[in-house]
Motif scaffolding. Structure first.
Motif, PDB file in Angstrom:
ATOM      1  N   SER A 120     -65.925  -3.362   8.272  1.00 49.95           N
ATOM      2  CA  SER A 120     -65.801  -4.680   8.909  1.00 49.95           C
ATOM      3  C   SER A 120     -64.359  -5.173   8.889  1.00 49.95           C
ATOM      4  CB  SER A 120     -66.717  -5.703   8.227  1.00 49.95           C
ATOM      5  OG  SER A 120     -66.356  -5.861   6.867  1.00 49.95           O
ATOM      6  N   LEU A 121     -63.650  -4.933   7.767  1.00 52.76           N
ATOM      7  CA  LEU A 121     -62.245  -5.352   7.678  1.00 52.76           C
ATOM      8  C   LEU A 121     -61.400  -4.582   8.684  1.00 52.76           C
ATOM      9  CD1 LEU A 121     -59.905  -6.904   6.484  1.00 52.76           C
ATOM     10  CD2 LEU A 121     -59.787  -5.223   4.630  1.00 52.76           C
ATOM     11  N   LEU A 122     -61.603  -3.268   8.769  1.00 46.64           N
ATOM     12  CA  LEU A 122     -60.835  -2.459   9.727  1.00 46.64           C
ATOM     13  C   LEU A 122     -61.088  -2.939  11.153  1.00 46.64           C
ATOM     14  CD1 LEU A 122     -59.043  -0.053  10.437  1.00 46.64           C
ATOM     15  CD2 LEU A 122     -61.103   1.392  10.459  1.00 46.64           C
ATOM     16  N   ALA A 123     -62.348  -3.210  11.482  1.00 47.14           N
ATOM     17  CA  ALA A 123     -62.685  -3.646  12.847  1.00 47.14           C
ATOM     18  C   ALA A 123     -61.993  -4.959  13.181  1.00 47.14           C
ATOM     19  CB  ALA A 123     -64.200  -3.787  12.989  1.00 47.14           C
ATOM     20  N   ARG A 124     -61.974  -5.891  12.215  1.00 45.37           N
ATOM     21  CA  ARG A 124     -61.328  -7.182  12.461  1.00 45.37           C
ATOM     22  C   ARG A 124     -59.817  -7.043  12.610  1.00 45.37           C
ATOM     23  NH1 ARG A 124     -62.373 -10.706   7.913  1.00 45.37           N
ATOM     24  NH2 ARG A 124     -63.310  -8.964   6.795  1.00 45.37           N
ATOM     25  N   VAL A 125     -59.209  -6.181  11.794  1.00 49.64           N
ATOM     26  CA  VAL A 125     -57.762  -5.975  11.879  1.00 49.64           C
ATOM     27  C   VAL A 125     -57.387  -5.302  13.195  1.00 49.64           C
ATOM     28  CG1 VAL A 125     -55.805  -4.717  10.883  1.00 49.64           C
ATOM     29  CG2 VAL A 125     -57.399  -5.934   9.378  1.00 49.64           C
ATOM     30  N   VAL A 126     -58.159  -4.285  13.599  1.00 49.58           N
ATOM     31  CA  VAL A 126     -57.897  -3.591  14.864  1.00 49.58           C
ATOM     32  C   VAL A 126     -58.002  -4.573  16.035  1.00 49.58           C
ATOM     33  CG1 VAL A 126     -58.849  -1.892  16.490  1.00 49.58           C
ATOM     34  CG2 VAL A 126     -58.494  -1.274  14.091  1.00 49.58           C
ATOM     35  N   ALA A 127     -59.039  -5.414  16.016  1.00 51.89           N
ATOM     36  CA  ALA A 127     -59.193  -6.422  17.078  1.00 51.89           C
ATOM     37  C   ALA A 127     -58.015  -7.386  17.075  1.00 51.89           C
ATOM     38  CB  ALA A 127     -60.511  -7.182  16.894  1.00 51.89           C
ATOM     39  N   GLY A 128     -57.561  -7.764  15.885  1.00 54.34           N
ATOM     40  CA  GLY A 128     -56.421  -8.673  15.766  1.00 54.34           C
ATOM     41  C   GLY A 128     -55.150  -8.051  16.316  1.00 54.34           C
ATOM     42  N   ILE A 129     -54.938  -6.762  16.058  1.00 51.99           N
ATOM     43  CA  ILE A 129     -53.744  -6.080  16.557  1.00 51.99           C
ATOM     44  C   ILE A 129     -53.796  -5.935  18.075  1.00 51.99           C
ATOM     45  CG2 ILE A 129     -52.525  -3.850  16.583  1.00 51.99           C
ATOM     46  CD1 ILE A 129     -53.057  -3.665  13.582  1.00 51.99           C
ATOM     47  N   ASN A 130     -54.985  -5.691  18.626  1.00 48.74           N
ATOM     48  CA  ASN A 130     -55.120  -5.645  20.086  1.00 48.74           C
ATOM     49  C   ASN A 130     -54.709  -6.978  20.715  1.00 48.74           C
ATOM     50  OD1 ASN A 130     -55.917  -2.999  20.671  1.00 48.74           O
ATOM     51  ND2 ASN A 130     -58.059  -3.423  20.191  1.00 48.74           N
ATOM     52  N   GLY A 131     -55.148  -8.061  20.108  1.00 52.59           N
ATOM     53  CA  GLY A 131     -54.762  -9.387  20.601  1.00 52.59           C
ATOM     54  C   GLY A 131     -53.288  -9.647  20.407  1.00 52.59           C
TER      55      GLY A 131
END
Length: 488
Positions: A120-131
């Motif tokens: 879950s942490l990785l998914a949130r960080v990846v989404a944040g980096i995309n943004g």
């Protein structure tokens, strides 16, 4: 520097790490950088694929064709559990071995550890980096990784035990433009950090000497022998190596090395030094290379690095380096000896004084850019001084963009020094003859030579001023009496 929406998105990704259990700032920076690097590899690959398709040529990519899941654009769209397995079990081992066992990347990435604990942490960080990257207006030429890293470093309470901190990108770019690297240059930064100077030099060459990549020998030189950087911090080495690869340098010569120690034997190997060496700290004589102490016997790193630059340069080689102001006017024998060495035995060309806020929020130290050429036979005739008052940003901790900016003027004047002859000492830039520098004990601080014009201010006669004060006092007393009458 990053501001506005981009800064807010970085803050959100940082907060995501912290709420996910990674609270050590250095760990956050390192994990953040790995993911930026992985995304950058995919972005660069897409550009190369598009160029190859446009030109109708074959493209041999870095990603195996049978493993598309290694690419950011693929795994970032997976579910959290699948993404976590792919990144931890496949992507991370892939980037650690990128370039083969003998490459600079595999050498320094071998100690890299993926520590993001949950899907879950990785998914949130990846989404944040995309943004984050969508909010960035970069075009692939800007040092995005370095700029993000600069902002991340500002979250640390100190700049580093050895005084290291990232040089602002616009200052790096200015220095590179002043020196105008050529396709034949061999460039070194003995205190490379995140490799900002080397990256900027590479980008300058791409923009101004694009035809060099049509000549096989020059293309190989660019990718194999042109760039050299030394650093003592393992994390910085990894970041520097990633930064160089993201900017298209196949095999930069980045190495773990204490540049001032006996292990560094480099002598007359480079044609251009670009550096902002550490200012803080002292060293034991025993750990310092003997031939550096012959030039200046000191424990101060900023003086020893100047001696190192002279030794490393080939005859005719140039240096543009940042030094603290104390180097320019210090009265110790060590300070005077290194200045005398550069002025008398080589060719000192310019001293550009910078305001003390340039390196905020890391430090408030006043600094200058020293530009000289190694000759071994003197050559200093006139030293050009420039008093930079603004670099385009406020000089407080916030460093907000402002209209005032001396950098374009510095570049224009340095490129046309013949027009500087005859300028008065009251102006922002001027020449000082070498004999005057010698007469002043080799003092290189601009305030030693700058003249200030004082404008005479004429005040009224004291009797007139006293009369005005008396009239004001009478008016006040009259006003008080009228107020008393009103409240009776």
């Amino acid at each position: 520097m990053i501001t506005g929406e981009l800064k807010n998105k970085v803050d959100k990704v940082w907060e995501t790490f912290w709420t996910g259990g990674i609270t050590n700032p250095l760990t956050v920076i390192e994990q953040f950088t790995y993911l930026l690097y992985i995304k950058g590899l995919d972005d660069n690959e897409k550009k190369k694929e598009m160029d190859a398709e446009l030109l109708g040529i074959e493209h041999e990519g870095i990603f195996p064709q049978d493993k598309p899941q290694l690419r950011w654009s693929i795994f970032s769209n997976m579910g959290p559990d699948e993404m976590f397995n792919v990144v931890s079990q496949e992507v991370f081992p892939f980037i650690k071995g990128l370039g083969g066992k003998g490459s600079v990347y595999s050498k320094f990435m071998k100690d890299a550890i993926f520590v993001i604990p949950t899907p879950s942490l990785l998914a949130r960080v990846v989404a944040g980096i995309n943004g984050l990257m969508q909010a960035s207006n970069t075009d692939g030429k800007k040092d995005t990784l370095g700029d993000l890293y600069e902002y991340l470093l500002s979250k640390l309470s100190t700049a580093g035990t050895n005084g290291q901190f990232r040089t602002p990108r616009h200052i790096i770019d200015m220095i590179v433009k002043l020196m105008k690297p050529t396709p034949e240059d061999i460039i070194v930064d003995p205190a490379a950090g995140s490799a900002g100077f080397l990256v900027s030099a590479g980008e300058y060459l791409k923009e101004n000497h694009s035809d060099m990549f049509l000549v096989q020998s020059l293309k190989e030189h660019f990718n194999q022998k042109m760039f050299h950087g030394f650093e003592m911090d393992g994390t910085m080495l990894r970041i520097g190596a990633m930064n160089m690869m993201l900017h298209g340098v196949d095999n930069p010569n980045i190495a773990y090395r204490d540049s001032l120690s006996e292990q560094n034997k480099d002598t007359e190997q480079y044609t251009l030094v670009l550096a902002n060496p550490p200012f803080k700290g002292s060293l034991d004589y025993e750990s310092v290379s003997d031939d550096l102490l012959k030039i200046t016997k000191t424990k101060k790193t900023e003086l020893l690095f100047l001696a190192l630059f002279i030794r490393m340069l080939k005859k005719g080689g140039r240096a543009a380096v940042i030094v603290p102001d104390g180097v320019l006017f210090g009265n110790s024998n060590a300070h005077k000896s290194i200045r005398k060495e550069i002025v008398d035995n080589h060719k000192l060309e310019a001293i550009i004084s910078m305001p003390s806020g340039v390196f905020k929020p890391y430090a408030g130290v006043s600094t200058a850019i020293m530009i000289f050429t190694k000759t071994g036979a003197g050559g200093t005739e006139n030293v050009w001084f420039y008093d930079m008052k603004s670099d385009g940003f406020s000089l407080d901790d916030k460093r907000k963009p402002i209209d005032e900016n001396d950098i374009p003027d510095i570049l224009s004047r340095f490129n046309n020094l013949f027009n500087e002859v005859g300028r008065k000492r009251t102006e922002q830039s001027f020449f000082v003859p070498v004999n005057e520098v010698r007469t002043n004990g080799y003092d290189l601080s601009i305030n030693k030579y700058k003249e200030i014009e004082y404008t005479e201010i004429k005040y009224e006669d004291p009797k007139v001023i006293i009369e005005k004060i008396r009239n004001l006092e009478e008016g006040i007393m009259k006003g008080l009496e009228e107020m008393e009458m009103l409240i009776k």
